[in-house]
Design an enzyme around this catalytic site. Sequence first.
Site, PDB file in Angstrom:
ATOM      1  CB  CYS A   9      12.384 -39.540 -52.766  1.00 17.95           C
ATOM      2  SG  CYS A   9      12.482 -40.163 -54.450  1.00 17.95           S
ATOM      3  CG  ASN A  12      12.312 -38.085 -59.549  1.00 16.79           C
ATOM      4  OD1 ASN A  12      12.381 -37.443 -60.593  1.00 16.79           O
ATOM      5  ND2 ASN A  12      11.155 -38.424 -59.055  1.00 16.79           N
ATOM      6  CB  CYS A  14      12.536 -45.822 -55.078  1.00 13.53           C
ATOM      7  SG  CYS A  14      13.924 -46.756 -55.743  1.00 13.53           S
ATOM      8  NE  ARG A  15      12.628 -42.735 -50.653  1.00 18.80           N
ATOM      9  CZ  ARG A  15      13.490 -42.104 -49.876  1.00 18.80           C
ATOM     10  NH1 ARG A  15      13.227 -42.002 -48.575  1.00 18.80           N
ATOM     11  NH2 ARG A  15      14.584 -41.573 -50.375  1.00 18.80           N
ATOM     12  CB  SER A  16       9.392 -38.783 -55.386  1.00 19.99           C
ATOM     13  OG  SER A  16      10.474 -38.912 -56.272  1.00 19.99           O
ATOM     14  CG  ASP A 124      15.156 -45.314 -49.137  1.00 21.87           C
ATOM     15  OD1 ASP A 124      15.012 -45.910 -50.233  1.00 21.87           O
ATOM     16  OD2 ASP A 124      16.138 -44.604 -48.877  1.00 21.87           O
TER      17      ASP A 124
HETATM   18  P1  4NP Z   1      14.520 -42.857 -53.914  1.00 25.22           P
HETATM   19  O1  4NP Z   1      15.521 -44.084 -53.637  1.00 25.22           O
HETATM   20  O2  4NP Z   1      15.109 -41.660 -53.222  1.00 25.22           O
HETATM   21  O3  4NP Z   1      13.249 -43.323 -53.282  1.00 25.22           O
HETATM   22  O4  4NP Z   1      14.423 -42.696 -55.419  1.00 25.22           O
HETATM   23  C1  4NP Z   1      16.895 -43.945 -53.753  1.00 25.22           C
HETATM   24  C2  4NP Z   1      17.438 -43.925 -55.010  1.00 25.22           C
HETATM   25  C3  4NP Z   1      18.813 -43.819 -55.143  1.00 25.22           C
HETATM   26  C4  4NP Z   1      19.600 -43.715 -54.020  1.00 25.22           C
HETATM   27  C5  4NP Z   1      19.041 -43.726 -52.759  1.00 25.22           C
HETATM   28  C6  4NP Z   1      17.657 -43.842 -52.625  1.00 25.22           C
HETATM   29  N1  4NP Z   1      21.010 -43.631 -54.182  1.00 25.22           N
HETATM   30  O5  4NP Z   1      21.716 -43.554 -53.158  1.00 25.22           O
HETATM   31  O6  4NP Z   1      21.505 -43.643 -55.320  1.00 25.22           O
END
Ligand code: 4NP
Length: 152
Positions: A9, A12, A14-16, A124
């Site tokens: 994702c 790294n 939240c989702r992954s 997300d």
């Molecule tokens: P992830 O979520 O891709 O599921 O880990 C996010 C984490 C950080 C950000 C966006 C989505 N960010 O913009 O910092």
Amino acid sequence: MKKSVLFICLGNICRSPIAEAVFLHAVTERGARDQWRVDSAALGDWHTGRAPDHRAQATMKRHGVPMDCRAHLVKRSDFKEFDYIFGMDEDNISELKDRAPSGSKAQVALLGMHDPEGELIIRDPYYDDGDEGFEKCYQQCLRCCNAFLDSL
Ligand code: 4NP
């Protein structure tokens, strides 16, 4: 020979990490833990070295699924080492395809491609106020990981 899967994702955190933890839990329950190399990684380096978002941790704790992840970037070598690389949304997939070196062996696909309920994009939840989006993300990952394993 171990099979291998890498979940991707943006951050790294939240989702992954949720997908990785759910997948590990699923293969452990199936008695197949030692047959798999499992990891997750980021496309951006804003959160490198950090543990998952506290809302992701709370969600996994509620479901009794262990999660142990430190954010790190996807590497060029990952494309040659992993059998499957699953992205969470279309942006992840186009970024992965751009970064894939020639001679990559990994099959790059949306994790949601395996959802029996047909939801292609994994929620997300990063910009949410609460943790409902994390529960949704968990449920999607659970359906997809189990359906992927059933398909092999
Ligand atoms: P992830 O979520 O891709 O599921 O880990 C996010 C984490 C950080 C950000 C966006 C989505 N960010 O913009 O910092």
